[in-house]
Scaffold this motif. Structure first.
Motif, PDB file in Angstrom:
ATOM      1  N   UNK A 168      10.526-129.995  -8.128  1.00 37.78           N
ATOM      2  CA  UNK A 168      11.131-129.572  -6.869  1.00 37.78           C
ATOM      3  C   UNK A 168      12.304-130.471  -6.489  1.00 37.78           C
ATOM      4  N   UNK A 169      12.128-131.780  -6.658  1.00 37.79           N
ATOM      5  CA  UNK A 169      13.203-132.714  -6.342  1.00 37.79           C
ATOM      6  C   UNK A 169      14.408-132.513  -7.262  1.00 37.79           C
ATOM      7  N   UNK A 170      14.146-132.252  -8.540  1.00 42.33           N
ATOM      8  CA  UNK A 170      15.244-131.979  -9.472  1.00 42.33           C
ATOM      9  C   UNK A 170      15.968-130.697  -9.092  1.00 42.33           C
ATOM     10  N   UNK A 171      15.193-129.687  -8.673  1.00 40.56           N
ATOM     11  CA  UNK A 171      15.804-128.425  -8.244  1.00 40.56           C
ATOM     12  C   UNK A 171      16.704-128.650  -7.039  1.00 40.56           C
ATOM     13  N   UNK A 172      16.215-129.396  -6.052  1.00 39.56           N
ATOM     14  CA  UNK A 172      17.007-129.681  -4.856  1.00 39.56           C
ATOM     15  C   UNK A 172      18.267-130.452  -5.224  1.00 39.56           C
ATOM     16  N   UNK A 173      18.105-131.467  -6.105  1.00 37.87           N
ATOM     17  CA  UNK A 173      19.239-132.323  -6.451  1.00 37.87           C
ATOM     18  C   UNK A 173      20.323-131.555  -7.183  1.00 37.87           C
ATOM     19  N   UNK A 174      19.932-130.711  -8.155  1.00 32.34           N
ATOM     20  CA  UNK A 174      20.927-130.030  -8.989  1.00 32.34           C
ATOM     21  C   UNK A 174      21.351-128.680  -8.425  1.00 32.34           C
ATOM     22  N   UNK A 175      20.583-128.141  -7.484  1.00 27.35           N
ATOM     23  CA  UNK A 175      20.948-126.862  -6.892  1.00 27.35           C
ATOM     24  C   UNK A 175      21.777-127.041  -5.630  1.00 27.35           C
ATOM     25  N   UNK A 176      21.305-127.889  -4.742  1.00 22.81           N
ATOM     26  CA  UNK A 176      21.982-128.068  -3.453  1.00 22.81           C
ATOM     27  C   UNK A 176      22.898-129.288  -3.442  1.00 22.81           C
ATOM     28  N   UNK A 177      22.636-130.256  -4.309  1.00 22.37           N
ATOM     29  CA  UNK A 177      23.481-131.441  -4.357  1.00 22.37           C
ATOM     30  C   UNK A 177      24.939-131.126  -4.636  1.00 22.37           C
TER      31      UNK A 177
END
Length: 301
Positions: A34-43
């Motif tokens: 989930x953290x990777x998704x947030x970082x690479x999707x919304x970052x």
């Protein structure tokens, strides 16, 4: 009775405690992904919005510009030309793609000999590389290509990609060709929810094909049409690869879209702040159109 009731309460409490523990363990397993998704999707999206307020060059120097890039964009006639081209392409490509997807889905939704073959053939353009297909379409739309020979009796011969008037219709043809198969498969799945008994009852009552589609099938497909309208509009606003391969934005910027302008400013002129501002404008425009489609198409759940 009292003893049995008392025994049930601790058992229920233990079950709830075990459920919470399992939920926490499951959350811990999901958390890294989930953290990777947030970082690479919304970052990158957040960084792009922030970049639109700065000047950044390849040497790594950053300077605050505030709203300068947006003011420059509003005063840039090339931006409005690119927006007009994008809107014209979207207005032409999205309705044609939706209509063609619906017609094809209605044609192959029933099980008949060769239905799977036709579905596969119609879906093939979706998984075909647009770079490869675009190179072939360059020849098809050239002055010596088959499309010119086919359109010559109508006075539309010659290279469509070399005409400032016909280049957008040529790109629309390629865009619709590459997208209608996706919508067809989505609609075929949605058509499975249409009660066959209602269609048969309407047929027995004398309803023609259009009436059966309008009053029986269309209400079921309304949410799917809304979904496809948003997806196809977003894809149309982001048209780039076909233009890059076939026209490079020409002739005379007649096919110069917003995403191609973003690419030009960012990767040809290295004006990253201005390119980011164009990306923000594209996002806002896509969001506004999606909300309008929600009001027009998606009124019913």
């Amino acid at each position: 009775m009292t003893t049995a009731t008392t025994a049930k309460k601790p058992a229920g409490r233990v079950t709830r405690v075990l459920a919470r523990r399992e939920a926490r363990i499951a959350f811990l397993f999901v958390l890294p992904a989930f953290l990777l998704f947030i970082a690479f999707r919304f970052g990158p999206s957040i960084a792009g919005v922030a970049l639109s307020f700065f000047d950044y060059d390849i040497t790594g120097e950053i300077s605050w510009r505030g709203l300068d890039h947006f003011q420059r964009m509003i005063a840039d006639p090339l931006f409005w030309r690119a927006m007009g081209t994008t809107l014209i392409y979207t207005v032409c490509a999205v309705p044609i793609a939706l209509v063609l997807s619906t017609v094809m889905a209605l044609g192959v939704r029933r099980a008949f000999r060769g239905a799977r073959f036709f579905r596969s053939i119609f879906f093939l353009p979706v998984i075909t590389s647009l770079v490869l297909a675009g190179s072939i379409f360059v020849w098809i739309f050239s002055a010596n290509g088959p499309w010119s020979a086919l359109m010559a009796p109508l006075g539309l011969g010659g290279s469509w990609l070399g005409s400032t008037v016909l280049v957008i219709p040529a790109i629309v043809v390629v865009g619709v060709w590459s997208r209608f198969g996706y919508g067809m498969m989505i609609l075929i799945a949605a058509l499975q929810d249409v009660p066959r008994e209602l269609e048969e009852a309407a047929l027995m009552d004398g309803a023609n094909a259009w009436q059966r589609f309008r009053y029986v099938i269309l209400p079921v497909l309304r949410p799917t049409f809304f979904f496809l309208a948003v997806i196809e509009t977003t894809a149309a606003f982001q048209v780039f690869d076909v233009i890059y391969v076939m026209t490079q934005g020409g002739p005379a910027n007649a096919s110069y879209s917003l995403v191609y302008m973003l690419y030009d400013q960012g990767f040809r002129y290295f004006d990253y702040g201005y390119a980011a501002a164009i990306g923000v404008a594209l996002f806002v425009m896509t969001l506004v159109v999606a909300l309008i489609q929600r009001l027009v198409i998606g009124k019913q759940k």
